[in-house]
Design a protein around this motif. Structure first.
Motif, PDB file in Angstrom:
ATOM      1  N   THR A 338      42.190  33.174  55.385  1.00  0.00           N
ATOM      2  CA  THR A 338      40.826  33.527  55.073  1.00  0.00           C
ATOM      3  C   THR A 338      40.894  34.200  53.593  1.00  0.00           C
ATOM      4  O   THR A 338      41.708  35.407  53.519  1.00  0.00           O
ATOM      5  CB  THR A 338      40.128  34.298  56.285  1.00  0.00           C
ATOM      6  OG1 THR A 338      40.261  33.789  57.367  1.00  0.00           O
ATOM      7  CG2 THR A 338      38.689  34.700  55.937  1.00  0.00           C
ATOM      8  N   ARG A 339      39.817  33.984  52.852  1.00  0.00           N
ATOM      9  CA  ARG A 339      39.508  34.852  51.730  1.00  0.00           C
ATOM     10  C   ARG A 339      38.025  34.871  51.433  1.00  0.00           C
ATOM     11  O   ARG A 339      37.439  33.628  51.625  1.00  0.00           O
ATOM     12  CB  ARG A 339      40.127  33.833  50.516  1.00  0.00           C
ATOM     13  CG  ARG A 339      39.851  34.437  48.966  1.00  0.00           C
ATOM     14  CD  ARG A 339      40.429  33.859  47.668  1.00  0.00           C
ATOM     15  NE  ARG A 339      42.339  33.768  48.154  1.00  0.00           N
ATOM     16  CZ  ARG A 339      42.772  33.096  47.306  1.00  0.00           C
ATOM     17  NH1 ARG A 339      42.389  32.564  46.464  1.00  0.00           N
ATOM     18  NH2 ARG A 339      44.391  33.407  47.452  1.00  0.00           N
ATOM     19  N   ARG A 340      37.686  35.832  50.882  1.00  0.00           N
ATOM     20  CA  ARG A 340      36.123  36.137  50.639  1.00  0.00           C
ATOM     21  C   ARG A 340      35.799  35.391  49.215  1.00  0.00           C
ATOM     22  O   ARG A 340      36.533  35.250  48.481  1.00  0.00           O
ATOM     23  CB  ARG A 340      35.975  37.648  50.365  1.00  0.00           C
ATOM     24  CG  ARG A 340      35.940  38.629  51.705  1.00  0.00           C
ATOM     25  CD  ARG A 340      35.760  39.911  51.215  1.00  0.00           C
ATOM     26  NE  ARG A 340      35.932  40.980  52.288  1.00  0.00           N
ATOM     27  CZ  ARG A 340      34.873  41.836  52.973  1.00  0.00           C
ATOM     28  NH1 ARG A 340      33.774  41.680  52.126  1.00  0.00           N
ATOM     29  NH2 ARG A 340      35.183  42.368  53.777  1.00  0.00           N
ATOM     30  N   VAL A 341      34.578  34.829  49.430  1.00  0.00           N
ATOM     31  CA  VAL A 341      34.038  34.500  48.210  1.00  0.00           C
ATOM     32  C   VAL A 341      33.821  35.133  47.179  1.00  0.00           C
ATOM     33  O   VAL A 341      33.277  36.501  47.263  1.00  0.00           O
ATOM     34  CB  VAL A 341      32.661  33.591  48.344  1.00  0.00           C
ATOM     35  CG1 VAL A 341      32.108  33.144  47.037  1.00  0.00           C
ATOM     36  CG2 VAL A 341      32.750  32.483  49.386  1.00  0.00           C
ATOM     37  N   GLY A 342      34.682  35.248  46.115  1.00  0.00           N
ATOM     38  CA  GLY A 342      34.698  36.184  45.034  1.00  0.00           C
ATOM     39  C   GLY A 342      35.957  36.965  44.967  1.00  0.00           C
ATOM     40  O   GLY A 342      36.246  37.771  43.754  1.00  0.00           O
ATOM     41  N   GLY A 343      37.020  36.588  45.990  1.00  0.00           N
ATOM     42  CA  GLY A 343      38.135  37.302  45.846  1.00  0.00           C
ATOM     43  C   GLY A 343      38.498  38.289  46.958  1.00  0.00           C
ATOM     44  O   GLY A 343      37.449  38.831  47.627  1.00  0.00           O
ATOM     45  N   GLY A 344      39.585  38.454  47.279  1.00  0.00           N
ATOM     46  CA  GLY A 344      39.977  39.360  48.604  1.00  0.00           C
ATOM     47  C   GLY A 344      40.430  38.571  49.767  1.00  0.00           C
ATOM     48  O   GLY A 344      39.445  37.944  50.043  1.00  0.00           O
ATOM     49  N   GLU A 345      41.622  38.758  50.278  1.00  0.00           N
ATOM     50  CA  GLU A 345      42.080  38.213  51.569  1.00  0.00           C
ATOM     51  C   GLU A 345      41.697  39.025  52.733  1.00  0.00           C
ATOM     52  O   GLU A 345      41.808  40.226  52.520  1.00  0.00           O
ATOM     53  CB  GLU A 345      43.469  37.917  51.446  1.00  0.00           C
ATOM     54  CG  GLU A 345      43.949  36.583  50.400  1.00  0.00           C
ATOM     55  CD  GLU A 345      45.158  36.180  50.597  1.00  0.00           C
ATOM     56  OE1 GLU A 345      45.961  37.142  51.576  1.00  0.00           O
ATOM     57  OE2 GLU A 345      45.743  35.273  49.861  1.00  0.00           O
ATOM     58  N   GLU A 346      41.543  38.436  53.684  1.00  0.00           N
ATOM     59  CA  GLU A 346      41.244  38.880  54.947  1.00  0.00           C
ATOM     60  C   GLU A 346      42.567  38.664  56.038  1.00  0.00           C
ATOM     61  O   GLU A 346      42.717  37.430  55.943  1.00  0.00           O
ATOM     62  CB  GLU A 346      39.992  38.391  55.676  1.00  0.00           C
ATOM     63  CG  GLU A 346      38.557  38.797  54.799  1.00  0.00           C
ATOM     64  CD  GLU A 346      38.365  40.507  55.185  1.00  0.00           C
ATOM     65  OE1 GLU A 346      38.743  41.032  55.744  1.00  0.00           O
ATOM     66  OE2 GLU A 346      37.607  40.848  54.131  1.00  0.00           O
TER      67      GLU A 346
END
Length: 381
Positions: A338-346
């Motif tokens: 899972t990755r946020r739109v705009g960057g950054g993994e969850e």
């Protein structure tokens, strides 16, 4: 204060609304007619609630003024919550009486015990032939297996975990591996009736006659039997130290025997002999194996006891092996997708929003030499 005290009494009695307690529904701020007494009472009530909220009032004031039944929504959950720690894993004892080994892969490993050449030299006459001896071997075989366990947590559960209850779960998995090792080794020498019936038999001469209860004399007899062991050619087997293994039912009895500082005997003529120490504590250690109570499902769990020779000697009674490269338990977590739109993994699954972790441990073992151990069911028959 008199007005406020009366208001508190009315709150306890649940006989009035807030508006009725402080003079009806008249406007206070912005009205042409001000009631100083009513305004002072409202301010005092606000100050009282503020002090309670931030701990500036003794709890007794709060208990006298209001009960939890007055605020069913606010006190639906306890204000004082505490998370108890999980139970501590059992202390591993198997390394004291089973040899640790490392194996290369999952294929069966073989161990060989050889004998036949060692022995006393024979006297040879002039031009006579010397004795020619042959070696015998006894094979032992076992293989390792993979053991795993894990857990998955939802995103909602992690968000609601204000007590950090789930932070302990990886440690619980690690301690599960410790328990699994101890349990596995216990099943090698113990069964439902106590000493494992396959290995402890009269033919192997490692089950004490009469299954005596644990006592100083019975322990001395067991140690003496180990010290008198002979190989196939009659050569003495050196035993330098022994371990007494018991379940929780005999933990105190075993420790009392070990801690005895004076022993007295009376001969047939009534003469008393005082012996300093207990006579058996030299090179003797006690191990309390908590899993014996789980493996032995009969009353013998509280009476059975075992004596093992030092596993680091020539031959061990048992061997416990781990897979090379995985000698220690390995903890894994599922790679998040899972990755946020705009960057950054969850650290969550895209489909289920769950985070998963697991532990893997690879081990196995076998009973090796029945000469290196003596046991008793402790039933006295």
């Amino acid at each position: 204060m008199t007005l406020f005290s009366k208001a508190v009494e009315r709150i306890d009695a649940q006989s009035a609304t807030i508006g009725a307690m402080f003079g009806g529904d008249r406007r206070v701020f912005g009205s042409r007619t001000r009631d100083p007494r009513r305004e002072a009472a409202i301010l005092e009530a606000e100050r009282f609630v503020y002090d309670i909220r931030y701990g500036r009032r003794p709890l007794t004031h709060f208990a006298e003024a209001m009960s939890t039944s007055d605020f069913p929504s606010l006190f639906a959950d306890s204000l004082d919550r505490q998370l108890y720690g999980s139970y501590t894993a059992t202390i591993p004892t198997w390394k004291n009486y089973a040899r640790a080994a490392v194996v290369n892969d999952f294929r069966p490993v073989k161990r060989f015990a050889t004998s036949g050449v060692r022995g006393l030299l024979s006297k040879v006459g002039e031009l006579a032939e010397h004795e020619r001896r042959s070696m015998t071997e006894t094979p032992y075989e076992y293989e390792v297996d993979k053991y795993e366990a894990g857990f998955a947590l939802s995103w909602e559960a992690m968000i609601n975990d204000d007590l950090n209850a789930f932070m302990r779960l990886p440690q619980d998995l690690a301690e599960s591996a410790i328990d699994s090792e101890e349990y596995f080794v216990t099943t090698l020498f113990c069964d439902a009736s106590g000493p494992h019936a396959t290995h402890y038999t009269g033919g192997n001469d490692n089950l004490l006659t009469g299954n005596p209860v644990l006592s100083r004399d019975a322990l001395q007899a067991a140690i003496t039997k180990l010290m008198k062991r002979r190989d196939a050619n009659g050569n003495p087997i050196t035993v330098k130290s022994v371990r007494l293994v018991v379940g929780t039912g005999l933990a105190l009895t075993a420790q009392e025997i070990l801690d005895t500082t004076e022993y007295r005997t009376v001969d047939a003529n009534g003469n008393v002999r005082v012996i300093s120490g207990n006579g058996v504590a030299a090179n003797l250690g006690v191990d309390v194996n908590y899993w014996i109570d789980s493996v032995a499902t009969t009353a013998n769990a509280d009476t059975s006891w075992w004596v093992f020779a030092d596993p680091n000697g020539a031959r061990p009674a048992m061997e416990f092996g781990r897979l090379r490269g995985y000698e220690a338990p390995a903890l894994f977590e599922k790679i998040p997708d899972t990755r946020r739109v705009g960057g950054g993994e969850e650290p969550w699954s895209f489909d289920t929003e769950a985070a998963e972790k697991k532990i893997k441990h690879v081990f196995g073992g076998a009973f090796v030499d029945t000469k290196m151990t003596v046991a008793s069911k402790g039933t006295g028959n």
